[in-house]
Design a protein around this motif. Sequence first.
Motif, PDB file in Angstrom:
ATOM      1  N   SER A   2       0.829  -1.204   0.000  1.00 16.63           N
ATOM      2  CA  SER A   2       0.000   0.000   0.000  1.00 16.63           C
ATOM      3  C   SER A   2       0.866   1.257   0.000  1.00 16.63           C
ATOM      4  O   SER A   2       2.008   1.238   0.422  1.00 16.63           O
ATOM      5  N   GLN A   3       0.271   2.329  -0.518  1.00 12.78           N
ATOM      6  CA  GLN A   3       0.929   3.635  -0.515  1.00 12.78           C
ATOM      7  C   GLN A   3       0.023   4.622   0.197  1.00 12.78           C
ATOM      8  O   GLN A   3      -1.195   4.563   0.045  1.00 12.78           O
ATOM      9  N   SER A   4       0.620   5.509   0.972  1.00 12.30           N
ATOM     10  CA  SER A   4      -0.180   6.500   1.684  1.00 12.30           C
ATOM     11  C   SER A   4       0.523   7.840   1.701  1.00 12.30           C
ATOM     12  O   SER A   4       1.752   7.912   1.737  1.00 12.30           O
ATOM     13  N   SER A   5      -0.298   8.884   1.701  1.00  9.85           N
ATOM     14  CA  SER A   5       0.241  10.232   1.833  1.00  9.85           C
ATOM     15  C   SER A   5       0.339  10.609   3.310  1.00  9.85           C
ATOM     16  O   SER A   5      -0.315  10.003   4.166  1.00  9.85           O
ATOM     17  N   LEU A   6       1.175  11.603   3.595  1.00 12.40           N
ATOM     18  CA  LEU A   6       1.248  12.185   4.940  1.00 12.40           C
ATOM     19  C   LEU A   6       1.107  13.696   4.813  1.00 12.40           C
ATOM     20  O   LEU A   6       1.627  14.292   3.858  1.00 12.40           O
ATOM     21  N   ARG A   7       0.417  14.289   5.769  1.00  8.91           N
ATOM     22  CA  ARG A   7       0.282  15.733   5.822  1.00  8.91           C
ATOM     23  C   ARG A   7       0.656  16.202   7.219  1.00  8.91           C
ATOM     24  O   ARG A   7       0.042  15.779   8.208  1.00  8.91           O
ATOM     25  N   LEU A   8       1.664  17.049   7.300  1.00 11.83           N
ATOM     26  CA  LEU A   8       2.067  17.642   8.568  1.00 11.83           C
ATOM     27  C   LEU A   8       1.686  19.116   8.532  1.00 11.83           C
ATOM     28  O   LEU A   8       2.132  19.846   7.633  1.00 11.83           O
ATOM     29  N   ARG A   9       0.861  19.538   9.493  1.00  6.75           N
ATOM     30  CA  ARG A   9       0.384  20.917   9.519  1.00  6.75           C
ATOM     31  C   ARG A   9       0.719  21.558  10.863  1.00  6.75           C
ATOM     32  O   ARG A   9       0.169  21.170  11.897  1.00  6.75           O
ATOM     33  N   ASP A  10       1.652  22.512  10.823  1.00  3.82           N
ATOM     34  CA  ASP A  10       2.058  23.275  12.004  1.00  3.82           C
ATOM     35  C   ASP A  10       2.442  22.354  13.170  1.00  3.82           C
ATOM     36  O   ASP A  10       2.068  22.575  14.322  1.00  3.82           O
ATOM     37  N   ILE A  11       3.201  21.296  12.855  1.00  9.57           N
ATOM     38  CA  ILE A  11       3.596  20.316  13.866  1.00  9.57           C
ATOM     39  C   ILE A  11       4.618  20.935  14.826  1.00  9.57           C
ATOM     40  O   ILE A  11       5.626  21.512  14.405  1.00  9.57           O
ATOM     41  N   GLN A  12       4.335  20.807  16.125  1.00 11.05           N
ATOM     42  CA  GLN A  12       5.199  21.375  17.159  1.00 11.05           C
ATOM     43  C   GLN A  12       5.486  20.330  18.226  1.00 11.05           C
ATOM     44  O   GLN A  12       4.668  19.440  18.485  1.00 11.05           O
ATOM     45  N   LYS A  13       6.666  20.478  18.846  1.00 12.99           N
ATOM     46  CA  LYS A  13       7.037  19.600  19.955  1.00 12.99           C
ATOM     47  C   LYS A  13       7.753  20.408  21.016  1.00 12.99           C
ATOM     48  O   LYS A  13       8.715  21.134  20.722  1.00 12.99           O
ATOM     49  N   SER A  14       7.279  20.270  22.237  1.00 15.84           N
ATOM     50  CA  SER A  14       7.895  20.950  23.378  1.00 15.84           C
ATOM     51  C   SER A  14       8.089  19.957  24.508  1.00 15.84           C
ATOM     52  O   SER A  14       7.272  19.051  24.701  1.00 15.84           O
ATOM     53  N   TYR A  15       9.180  20.139  25.230  1.00 14.16           N
ATOM     54  CA  TYR A  15       9.398  19.430  26.491  1.00 14.16           C
ATOM     55  C   TYR A  15       9.368  20.501  27.577  1.00 14.16           C
ATOM     56  O   TYR A  15      10.364  21.196  27.802  1.00 14.16           O
ATOM     57  N   GLY A  16       8.208  20.672  28.204  1.00 13.19           N
ATOM     58  CA  GLY A  16       8.066  21.784  29.141  1.00 13.19           C
ATOM     59  C   GLY A  16       8.160  23.097  28.394  1.00 13.19           C
ATOM     60  O   GLY A  16       7.424  23.341  27.437  1.00 13.19           O
ATOM     61  N   LYS A  17       9.093  23.941  28.805  1.00 15.10           N
ATOM     62  CA  LYS A  17       9.270  25.245  28.160  1.00 15.10           C
ATOM     63  C   LYS A  17      10.271  25.199  27.005  1.00 15.10           C
ATOM     64  O   LYS A  17      10.520  26.208  26.353  1.00 15.10           O
ATOM     65  N   ILE A  18      10.850  24.024  26.766  1.00 11.06           N
ATOM     66  CA  ILE A  18      11.853  23.892  25.706  1.00 11.06           C
ATOM     67  C   ILE A  18      11.160  23.455  24.416  1.00 11.06           C
ATOM     68  O   ILE A  18      10.564  22.366  24.344  1.00 11.06           O
ATOM     69  N   HIS A  19      11.214  24.305  23.397  1.00 11.27           N
ATOM     70  CA  HIS A  19      10.594  24.011  22.104  1.00 11.27           C
ATOM     71  C   HIS A  19      11.646  23.406  21.167  1.00 11.27           C
ATOM     72  O   HIS A  19      12.687  24.012  20.944  1.00 11.27           O
ATOM     73  N   VAL A  20      11.365  22.226  20.627  1.00 12.04           N
ATOM     74  CA  VAL A  20      12.349  21.557  19.766  1.00 12.04           C
ATOM     75  C   VAL A  20      11.892  21.442  18.311  1.00 12.04           C
ATOM     76  O   VAL A  20      12.715  21.360  17.410  1.00 12.04           O
ATOM     77  N   ILE A  21      10.581  21.434  18.066  1.00 13.60           N
ATOM     78  CA  ILE A  21      10.045  21.449  16.699  1.00 13.60           C
ATOM     79  C   ILE A  21       9.106  22.647  16.585  1.00 13.60           C
ATOM     80  O   ILE A  21       8.177  22.790  17.378  1.00 13.60           O
ATOM     81  N   HIS A  22       9.369  23.500  15.596  1.00 14.52           N
ATOM     82  CA  HIS A  22       8.688  24.793  15.522  1.00 14.52           C
ATOM     83  C   HIS A  22       7.806  24.887  14.273  1.00 14.52           C
ATOM     84  O   HIS A  22       8.230  25.382  13.228  1.00 14.52           O
ATOM     85  N   GLY A  23       6.595  24.393  14.361  1.00 16.30           N
ATOM     86  CA  GLY A  23       5.619  24.605  13.294  1.00 16.30           C
ATOM     87  C   GLY A  23       6.016  24.052  11.933  1.00 16.30           C
ATOM     88  O   GLY A  23       6.101  24.789  10.952  1.00 16.30           O
ATOM     89  N   VAL A  24       6.245  22.744  11.854  1.00 19.21           N
ATOM     90  CA  VAL A  24       6.651  22.110  10.597  1.00 19.21           C
ATOM     91  C   VAL A  24       5.432  21.846   9.713  1.00 19.21           C
ATOM     92  O   VAL A  24       4.438  21.263  10.155  1.00 19.21           O
ATOM     93  N   ASN A  25       5.512  22.277   8.460  1.00 21.57           N
ATOM     94  CA  ASN A  25       4.488  22.003   7.450  1.00 21.57           C
ATOM     95  C   ASN A  25       5.131  21.222   6.307  1.00 21.57           C
ATOM     96  O   ASN A  25       6.139  21.661   5.756  1.00 21.57           O
ATOM     97  N   LEU A  26       4.551  20.066   5.974  1.00 26.03           N
ATOM     98  CA  LEU A  26       5.161  19.208   4.965  1.00 26.03           C
ATOM     99  C   LEU A  26       4.110  18.282   4.361  1.00 26.03           C
ATOM    100  O   LEU A  26       3.268  17.741   5.069  1.00 26.03           O
ATOM    101  N   ASP A  27       4.184  18.093   3.040  1.00 23.32           N
ATOM    102  CA  ASP A  27       3.354  17.116   2.331  1.00 23.32           C
ATOM    103  C   ASP A  27       4.254  16.012   1.777  1.00 23.32           C
ATOM    104  O   ASP A  27       5.253  16.297   1.121  1.00 23.32           O
ATOM    105  N   ILE A  28       3.899  14.771   2.064  1.00 18.98           N
ATOM    106  CA  ILE A  28       4.607  13.612   1.516  1.00 18.98           C
ATOM    107  C   ILE A  28       3.600  12.818   0.694  1.00 18.98           C
ATOM    108  O   ILE A  28       2.543  12.417   1.198  1.00 18.98           O
ATOM    109  N   GLU A  29       3.920  12.611  -0.574  1.00 19.18           N
ATOM    110  CA  GLU A  29       2.980  11.979  -1.496  1.00 19.18           C
ATOM    111  C   GLU A  29       3.100  10.451  -1.443  1.00 19.18           C
ATOM    112  O   GLU A  29       4.142   9.909  -1.062  1.00 19.18           O
TER     113      GLU A  29
END
Length: 333
Positions: A2-29
């Motif tokens: 099978s094949q599938s697409s992925l859509r990442l919209r404003d993806i963020q990651k924080s550990y407490g007050k530490i921000h490590v991923i800042h609003g990632v937007n990406l389309d994978i076909e």
Amino acid sequence: MSQSSLRLRDIQKSYGKIHVIHGVNLDIEPGEFVVFVGPSGCGKTTLLRMIAGLEDISGGTLSIADQTVNDLPPSERGVAMVFQSYALYPHKTVYDNMAFGLKIAKVPKADIDRRVREAAEILQITEYLQRLPKALSGGQRQRVAIGRAIVRNPKVFLFDEPLSNLDASLRTKMRVELATLHRRLGATMIYVTHDQVEAMTLADKIVVLNKGRIEQVGAPLHLYNHPASLFVAGFIGSPQMNFLGGEFARQHGATTVGLRPEHLKVMAGGSLQGTLRHAEMMGNETFAYVDAGELGEITARMDGTLPLRPGERVELGFDAQHLYRFDAEGKAL
């Protein structure tokens, strides 16, 4: 497969007050081979683990095959992950290692056998099915780990630096095997590496990450020929692009000028002069490291051997059309 697409919209990651991923937007076909690349600490593995469901998503939306999966456990996302460490059960045979996840999922025995043998044939490990992992080489163990992912028939394959434990010659061989496997399966694959050679040779699309943000997305040769920033220009390409500043850059209307090593030629009357510090003669090509005074060290790559010794004066010429120009913020002009 099978094949599938992925859509990442404003993806963020924080550990407490530490921000490590800042609003990632990406389309994978569907069916794309996408490589996340960047230096240690740039967030590429964290992003992969968020897609896998091994890390919570602090903000934004992740969709796989048009289904939002933010709150789904890893087992329900339709992904299979291959880790840097092979993570094989040492007391189980290759067959049982590949079958284990399917047995836990209560897949019928005949179906398990068919899937394991099909995957083993694809990966050319059929003759090793009754061996224990300790009787296999590193490359064979990595194939078993990939086979364990294939049998699950996932929507998306996730690879976390799968070749970094292998020696250089085996890494090259496994790169070819992975590219062949992708063409054969036609599956959607996301691959994390810090090795830009792996990124250039495997990817349909490269995602360059820097400090938790996307610097640039594009086909390998597009990033090589049209880097959007100093960071991308310096990261994609080996040896690294030369960066020259000062008066030389100002003459060309930039804060910084970039020149790839292969675009420099040792030639009489060249506009860049310096002293040869070291020459790496590889037989078919030579890397010359030249001390150019205020401009710093310049690397030139040329065909064949170089009839010069360390300490001798060197003049380097280039074609101005091969210059890359960057502004004070490091953006391409």
